[in-house]
Scaffold this active site. Sequence first.
Site, PDB file in Angstrom:
ATOM      1  N   ASN A  12       0.871  -1.182   0.000  1.00 38.80           N
ATOM      2  CA  ASN A  12       0.000   0.000   0.000  1.00 38.80           C
ATOM      3  C   ASN A  12       0.899   1.222   0.000  1.00 38.80           C
ATOM      4  OD1 ASN A  12      -1.867   2.018   0.458  1.00 38.80           O
ATOM      5  ND2 ASN A  12      -2.009   1.597   2.662  1.00 38.80           N
ATOM      6  N   LYS A  14       0.072   4.335  -0.268  1.00 43.09           N
ATOM      7  CA  LYS A  14      -0.522   5.555   0.305  1.00 43.09           C
ATOM      8  C   LYS A  14      -0.295   6.732  -0.652  1.00 43.09           C
ATOM      9  CE  LYS A  14       0.664   3.560   4.736  1.00 43.09           C
ATOM     10  NZ  LYS A  14       0.289   3.603   6.118  1.00 43.09           N
ATOM     11  N   HIS A  98      -9.347   0.951   4.631  1.00 43.69           N
ATOM     12  CA  HIS A  98      -8.066   1.118   5.322  1.00 43.69           C
ATOM     13  C   HIS A  98      -8.278   2.026   6.533  1.00 43.69           C
ATOM     14  CE1 HIS A  98      -3.954   2.361   6.160  1.00 43.69           C
ATOM     15  NE2 HIS A  98      -3.580   1.254   5.541  1.00 43.69           N
ATOM     16  N   GLU A 100      -6.685   4.408   7.654  1.00 48.03           N
ATOM     17  CA  GLU A 100      -6.514   5.855   7.391  1.00 48.03           C
ATOM     18  C   GLU A 100      -7.769   6.424   6.740  1.00 48.03           C
ATOM     19  OE1 GLU A 100      -2.734   5.524   5.365  1.00 48.03           O
ATOM     20  OE2 GLU A 100      -1.863   4.849   7.247  1.00 48.03           O
ATOM     21  N   GLU A 170      -5.249  -5.202  10.472  1.00 48.90           N
ATOM     22  CA  GLU A 170      -4.211  -4.199  10.694  1.00 48.90           C
ATOM     23  C   GLU A 170      -4.485  -3.453  11.994  1.00 48.90           C
ATOM     24  OE1 GLU A 170      -2.203  -2.935   6.824  1.00 48.90           O
ATOM     25  OE2 GLU A 170      -4.020  -1.734   6.971  1.00 48.90           O
ATOM     26  N   GLY A 176       2.557   2.074  10.506  1.00 48.77           N
ATOM     27  CA  GLY A 176       3.464   3.200  10.334  1.00 48.77           C
ATOM     28  C   GLY A 176       4.177   3.626  11.611  1.00 48.77           C
ATOM     29  N   SER A 216       3.595  -2.359  10.157  1.00 49.82           N
ATOM     30  CA  SER A 216       5.055  -2.358  10.302  1.00 49.82           C
ATOM     31  C   SER A 216       5.702  -3.701   9.950  1.00 49.82           C
ATOM     32  CB  SER A 216       5.454  -1.900  11.710  1.00 49.82           C
ATOM     33  OG  SER A 216       5.014  -0.574  11.931  1.00 49.82           O
TER      34      SER A 216
HETATM   35  C1  PEP Z   1      -0.518   0.004   5.744  1.00 46.24           C
HETATM   36  O1  PEP Z   1      -0.393   1.050   5.117  1.00 46.24           O
HETATM   37  O2  PEP Z   1      -1.534  -0.670   5.594  1.00 46.24           O
HETATM   38  C2  PEP Z   1       0.555  -0.402   6.656  1.00 46.24           C
HETATM   39  C3  PEP Z   1       0.447  -1.541   7.287  1.00 46.24           C
HETATM   40  O3  PEP Z   1       1.628   0.459   6.775  1.00 46.24           O
HETATM   41  P1  PEP Z   1       3.050   0.102   7.480  1.00 46.24           P
HETATM   42  O4  PEP Z   1       3.512  -1.201   6.897  1.00 46.24           O
HETATM   43  O5  PEP Z   1       3.933   1.254   7.096  1.00 46.24           O
HETATM   44  O6  PEP Z   1       2.809  -0.008   8.955  1.00 46.24           O
END
Ligand code: PEP
Length: 254
Positions: A12, A14, A98, A100, A170, A176, A216
């Site tokens: 992803n 973003k 997601h 976000e 998630e 992040g 992460s």
């Molecule tokens: C994500 O954007 O869904 C995500 C898991 O980001 P990161 O791997 O940077 O934590």
Amino acid sequence: MNPNRTPILAGNWKMYKTAAEAVAVVTELKAEVAGITKAECVICPPFTALPALSAVVAGSNVQLGAQNVHWEKEGAFTGEISVGMLKEFGVRYPVVGHSERRQFFGETDAGVNKRAKAALAAGMRPIVCVGEMLAEREAGKTQDVVRTQVTGSLAGLSKDDMVTTVIAYEPVWAIGTGKTASPEQAQEVHAFIRSLLVSLFDAATAAKVRIQYGGSVKPDNAKLLLSQPDVDGALVGGASLKAKDFAAIVKAAV
Ligand code: PEP
């Protein structure tokens, strides 16, 4: 991972990368993952990179995803994107819900459900994201939150639709932040989600659904997370921006 489910690793991106930058990364990535047949490798770039990337990934084993999709075919929905617009460039895996989008843009389970259904009706395979916030985990509400999100986001799907859909667990506190859920924490929630699918659908359907972990994931922690029996891949943010790092995560799944 379970040998009956093909792991799926999705990056992803973003709001990162211009089309030209995206082409450079995916050109490198497709060489890195060439020949990998036992895992699916998907990139979800900004919409603006899709036209160029559709040419770059042609004939390779890198597939395209997207970061959202709207439920209407077209109309006065400023800032949204339709299934037809994504399909034109070969998008197979649109991410919906997601955290976000939920946190910063007010997306709800009901809306996520409509987005997922529109994607399915168009022959795409939605990646439906769920996950608890830190305060919810600390208050012991992880299962309640995940149950509500899974039930609402997947409401009304047929068994066939459910098997086509990917779920991404998630935990919001791990996205992040550099804080990863431990493999045991991830497995616990993944097993819970699969048990929910047994009650919402049936055991045979639940056994086929792929549940990704996201939060992460990096080359150095991917193997352990992916070794959990109900972890069927990863949704990767930061570490998917570099071809070598994302390729290492894909390779950790095979
Ligand atoms: C994500 O954007 O869904 C995500 C898991 O980001 P990161 O791997 O940077 O934590």
